[in-house]
Write a protein that holds these residues in place. Structure first.
Motif, mmCIF file in Angstrom:
data_model
loop_
_atom_site.group_PDB
_atom_site.id
_atom_site.type_symbol
_atom_site.label_atom_id
_atom_site.label_comp_id
_atom_site.label_asym_id
_atom_site.label_seq_id
_atom_site.Cartn_x
_atom_site.Cartn_y
_atom_site.Cartn_z
ATOM 1 N N LEU A 154 33.304 -17.894 1.859
ATOM 2 C CA LEU A 154 33.078 -16.762 0.960
ATOM 3 C C LEU A 154 34.396 -16.166 0.459
ATOM 4 N N GLY A 155 35.398 -16.109 1.332
ATOM 5 C CA GLY A 155 36.713 -15.629 0.914
ATOM 6 C C GLY A 155 37.320 -16.516 -0.152
ATOM 7 N N TRP A 156 37.219 -17.832 0.027
ATOM 8 C CA TRP A 156 37.735 -18.761 -0.971
ATOM 9 C C TRP A 156 36.971 -18.618 -2.285
ATOM 10 N N SER A 163 32.622 -17.232 6.517
ATOM 11 C CA SER A 163 33.525 -16.181 6.044
ATOM 12 C C SER A 163 34.683 -16.773 5.255
ATOM 13 N N GLY A 164 35.236 -17.852 5.750
ATOM 14 C CA GLY A 164 36.309 -18.531 5.032
ATOM 15 C C GLY A 164 35.845 -19.052 3.683
ATOM 16 N N VAL A 167 35.499 -15.960 -3.495
ATOM 17 C CA VAL A 167 35.920 -14.739 -4.182
ATOM 18 C C VAL A 167 37.250 -14.970 -4.895
ATOM 19 N N THR A 168 38.218 -15.600 -4.233
ATOM 20 C CA THR A 168 39.510 -15.852 -4.886
ATOM 21 C C THR A 168 39.339 -16.801 -6.068
#
Length: 103
Positions: A47-49, A44-45, A51-52
């Motif tokens: 994928l979040g990175w 999750s971390g 996206v940013t």
């Protein structure tokens, strides 16, 4: 980012995964569930990175783009300041001629 920074970052992620696993075991989850949830947190971390990163890359908000724009702006301002008034008037006349020919 320097190579040593990337290695340190990767090591930090690896350690964070191990700490998440240990913390989840301390909370009371069994080995399999703690491993699964620590992987969920890490993915999750990631994928979040991602996206940013994509938002910054598509929007050209990356450090490289900003530095390049600042350099080009400073370069053009310096070149403009070096022009004599006659050269500046000549360039402005050429721009006006091009505008008139486009209309």
């Amino acid at each position: 980012m320097r190579r040593i920074d990337a290695l340190g970052f990767a090591l930090g992620i690896f350690v964070a995964g191990g700490l998440a696993y240990a913390l989840l075991q301390l909370i009371g989850l069994d080995d399999q569930k703690a491993g699964m949830w620590s992987q969920v947190l890490l993915v999750s971390g990631l994928l979040g990175w991602l996206v940013t990163y994509l938002v910054r890359a598509v929007g050209q908000k990356m450090t490289y783009h900003q530095q390049r724009e600042q350099y080009e702006e400073a370069f053009l301002e310096k070149r403009l300041a070096e022009l004599s008034p006659e050269e500046l008037a000549k360039i402005q006349a050429e721009i006006e001629q091009e505008r008139q020919s486009q209309l």
